[in-house]
Design a protein around this motif. Structure first.
Motif, short mmCIF file in Angstrom:
data_model
loop_
_atom_site.label_atom_id
_atom_site.label_comp_id
_atom_site.label_asym_id
_atom_site.label_seq_id
_atom_site.Cartn_x
_atom_site.Cartn_y
_atom_site.Cartn_z
N LEU A 134 0.83 -1.21 0.00
CA LEU A 134 0.00 0.00 0.00
C LEU A 134 0.86 1.26 0.00
N LEU A 135 1.93 1.22 0.77
CA LEU A 135 2.80 2.40 0.83
C LEU A 135 3.43 2.65 -0.55
N GLU A 136 3.79 1.57 -1.21
CA GLU A 136 4.36 1.75 -2.56
C GLU A 136 3.32 2.32 -3.52
N GLN A 137 2.06 1.87 -3.36
CA GLN A 137 1.00 2.45 -4.21
C GLN A 137 0.81 3.94 -3.91
N LEU A 138 0.94 4.28 -2.64
CA LEU A 138 0.84 5.69 -2.29
C LEU A 138 1.96 6.47 -2.99
N GLY A 139 3.17 5.90 -2.99
CA GLY A 139 4.30 6.55 -3.66
C GLY A 139 3.98 6.76 -5.14
N ALA A 140 3.39 5.75 -5.76
CA ALA A 140 3.05 5.86 -7.20
C ALA A 140 2.01 6.96 -7.42
N ARG A 141 1.05 7.05 -6.51
CA ARG A 141 0.02 8.10 -6.66
C ARG A 141 0.61 9.49 -6.48
N LEU A 142 1.56 9.61 -5.56
CA LEU A 142 2.21 10.92 -5.38
C LEU A 142 2.95 11.31 -6.66
N THR A 143 3.62 10.33 -7.25
CA THR A 143 4.35 10.61 -8.50
C THR A 143 3.37 11.01 -9.61
N GLU A 144 2.25 10.28 -9.72
CA GLU A 144 1.23 10.62 -10.74
C GLU A 144 0.72 12.05 -10.55
N ASN A 145 0.58 12.46 -9.29
CA ASN A 145 0.03 13.79 -8.99
C ASN A 145 1.10 14.84 -8.73
N ALA A 146 2.35 14.53 -9.13
CA ALA A 146 3.48 15.38 -8.74
C ALA A 146 3.31 16.83 -9.21
N ASP A 147 2.84 17.01 -10.44
CA ASP A 147 2.75 18.39 -10.97
C ASP A 147 1.76 19.22 -10.15
N THR A 148 0.59 18.62 -9.88
CA THR A 148 -0.42 19.35 -9.10
C THR A 148 0.09 19.62 -7.69
N LEU A 149 0.67 18.60 -7.08
CA LEU A 149 1.16 18.79 -5.70
C LEU A 149 2.24 19.87 -5.64
N ALA A 150 3.12 19.87 -6.63
CA ALA A 150 4.20 20.86 -6.64
C ALA A 150 3.62 22.28 -6.73
N GLU A 151 2.62 22.44 -7.60
CA GLU A 151 2.00 23.77 -7.74
C GLU A 151 1.35 24.21 -6.42
N LEU A 152 0.73 23.24 -5.75
CA LEU A 152 0.08 23.59 -4.47
C LEU A 152 1.10 23.96 -3.40
N ILE A 153 2.22 23.25 -3.40
CA ILE A 153 3.28 23.59 -2.43
C ILE A 153 3.80 24.99 -2.70
N THR A 154 4.03 25.30 -3.97
CA THR A 154 4.51 26.65 -4.31
C THR A 154 3.48 27.70 -3.90
N LEU A 155 2.21 27.39 -4.17
CA LEU A 155 1.15 28.35 -3.86
C LEU A 155 1.06 28.62 -2.35
N GLU A 156 1.10 27.56 -1.55
CA GLU A 156 0.87 27.78 -0.12
C GLU A 156 2.15 28.06 0.67
N ASN A 157 3.28 27.53 0.17
CA ASN A 157 4.53 27.73 0.91
C ASN A 157 5.37 28.86 0.33
#
Ligand code: NAD
Length: 474
Positions: free
Chosen positions: A71-94
């Motif tokens: 499950l943890l590895e699947q979570l890692g894969a999902r983070l990678t799939e969503n990397a662009d969106t997550l990165a934009e959100l980090i830039t926006l809030e941080n």
């Protein structure tokens, strides 16, 4: 750049995405404007989350390491799939530059994989004709995770991954300044993990206090300031919670007299100014030999001149704003205090004209104890350069701090530097680098910089209870 964020984001409680009847604003530090509202968790919702985590533990705590790893590895894969969106959100809030936010996602996945590789098979301590003694490592139960704002995803992963791989269920609370990435993480895991295993709540400091005081939470893992850490420990004592405390630091870098200033200037600069100086293990005090003070300062200023401060979404920005207004005011007050007591401003960078929280990259000389910049943790873009003539005396000054997170020695002779590095009173001492971290290397603070460690098998151990099973055979 226009990043699409929903006007309000939900929390994850018992497998359901839920709103709250109260919300709080989240601000983009590059512009000073509010871009979304996040739920302010009510006491009732918090109790529901803890109850769900407690219930889920009954099953989750019995799953095999292989199931949890998958499950943890699947979570890692999902983070990678969503990397662009997550990165934009980090830039926006941080506020950090987008390229750095992308690095944060990649590092979070890298660390997640490191934690996923840690298993605790039963260890046989003794097995003879008369007895067999085994060492088991068991999950603790419900674990509370309290996060800071400087690395929203990374600090979440440092805690969530080891807690889950060890078989615990969790209630996680991001900083109220950067809740968005963690709430999105809740959406990402909603259909991946069984209901109640991961609960993501957002709210203010009061929510953190509820976590550290709750009788059904068995451990709290906290990253934040030493001041808050003390409050967390105090309330965690109510039910003898286990604690991991990753706290503040006032790391020193000690440069020896045998170095070439040009060779190390770039590394010294980024040791201090990476993430705009908002790093627990940033090199917050730089000690240089008096005879090399001028060339070292000159070379660092040369690097500083080329480091562009700007909005995280501008492609050429290398350093963003200070993450929040309160922190901006604190950094400014520490700067004003130093200047009012005689510090000399050697360099200040240009900053964009903006309502955001931009503070110039600042290099100061003529600094001394008694100034806040030396005595306290300056969590922002201020570099004080201190000089010394005697190495032993310099080491004493390096160790003259209540903090003990990291420290470094810089020299062309690594043996000479290593011998001095070992004498720094810190959780980690580096030679010719500052910092350097890896998923299989433990990391934690000495003195008032913390209790316990993160990363590696030692980091996962912190989320387990040791149990000795001792059997008399005859
Ligand atoms: P902070 O202490 O203000 O807040 C940290 C978290 O604690 C936030 O989620 C906050 O809401 C919560 N909180 C506040 N009051 C609380 C209370 N009474 N009970 C429980 N929770 C409470 O820290 P910050 O400003 O978010 O982060 C900056 C600090 O974190 C710096 O000192 C930095 O050095 C430290 N830090 C340390 C590490 C490390 O690994 N050692 C890593 C990153 C940051």
């Amino acid at each position: 750049m226009n990043v699409h964020v929903k006007p309000t984001l939900p929390m994850l409680i018992n497998g359901q995405l839920v709103a709250s009847n109260k919300t709080f604003d989240v601000t983009n530090p590059s512009t000073g404007t509010t871009f979304t509202q996040c739920p302010d968790c009510t006491k009732e919702q918090f109790e529901d989350a803890v109850a769900a985590a407690k219930e889920a533990f009954k099953t989750w705590g019995k799953t095999s390491y292989e199931e949890r790893k998958a499950l943890l590895e699947q979570l890692g894969a999902r983070l990678t799939e969503n990397a662009d969106t997550l990165a934009e959100l980090i830039t926006l809030e941080n506020g950090k530059p987008l390229a750095k936010a992308k690095q944060e996602i990649a590092a979070s996945v890298f660390w997640l994989k490191g934690f996923a590789a840690v298993d605790f098979p039963v260890e046989v301590l003794k097995d003879n004709e008369t007895q067999r003694v085994e060492l088991h490592r068991k999950p603790l139960g419900v674990v509370g995770l309290i996060l800071p704002w400087n690395y929203p995803l990374m600090t979440a992963m440092f805690k969530l991954a080891p807690a889950l791989i060890a078989g615990n269920t969790i209630v996680v609370k991001p900083s109220p300044y950067t809740p968005v990435t963690t709430l999105i993480l809740g959406e990402i895991v909603q259909d991946l993990y069984p209901a109640g295993v991961i609960n993501v709540l957002s709210g203010g400091n009061e929510l953190g206090a509820w976590i550290s005081g709750h009788p059904d939470i068995r451990k709290v893992s906290f990253t934040g300031s030493t001041e808050t850490g003390k409050k967390v420990m105090q309330s965690a004592s109510s039910n003898m919670k286990r604690v991991t405390m990753e706290l503040g630091g006032n790391d020193a870098g000690l440069v020896l007299d045998d170095i070439d200033p040009k060779m190390i200037a770039n590394d010294l600069f980024w040791s201090r100014f990476s993430n705009n100086g908002q790093v627990c293990v940033a090199m917050k005090r730089l000690f240089v030999p008096e005879k090399l003070a001028e060339p070292i300062a000159k070379e660092i200023v040369e690097v500083a001149k080329n480091a562009k401060v700007g909005d995280g979404f501008d492609e050429d920005s290398e350093i963003g704003p200070i993450q929040n207004k309160m922190q901006y005011e604190k950094v400014k007050a520490i700067f004003d205090d130093a200047v009012s007591k005689g510090a000399k401003v050697l360099f200040q960078s240009e900053i964009p004209e903006s309502d955001g929280y931009f503070f110039p990259i600042t290099i100061l000389t003529d600094v001394k104890p008694g100034m806040r910049i030396i005595d306290e943790e300056a969590f922002g873009p201020l570099m004080p350069i201190l000089t010394y003539t005697d190495e032993e005396e310099a080491l004493e000054r390096v160790n003259d701090s209540e903090y003990g997170l990291g420290g470094s020695v810089w020299s062309s002779d690594v043996d000479r530097a290593s011998a001095l590095a070992e004498r720094i009173e810190s959780g980690t001492a580096w030679v010719n680098q500052h910092p350097s971290m890896a998923p299989d290397i433990p990391y934690g603070g000495a003195k008032q910089s913390g209790i316990g460690v993160e990363s590696g098998r030692w980091g996962v151990e912190e989320y387990t209870q040791m149990q000795v099973v001792s059997v008399k055979k005859t």
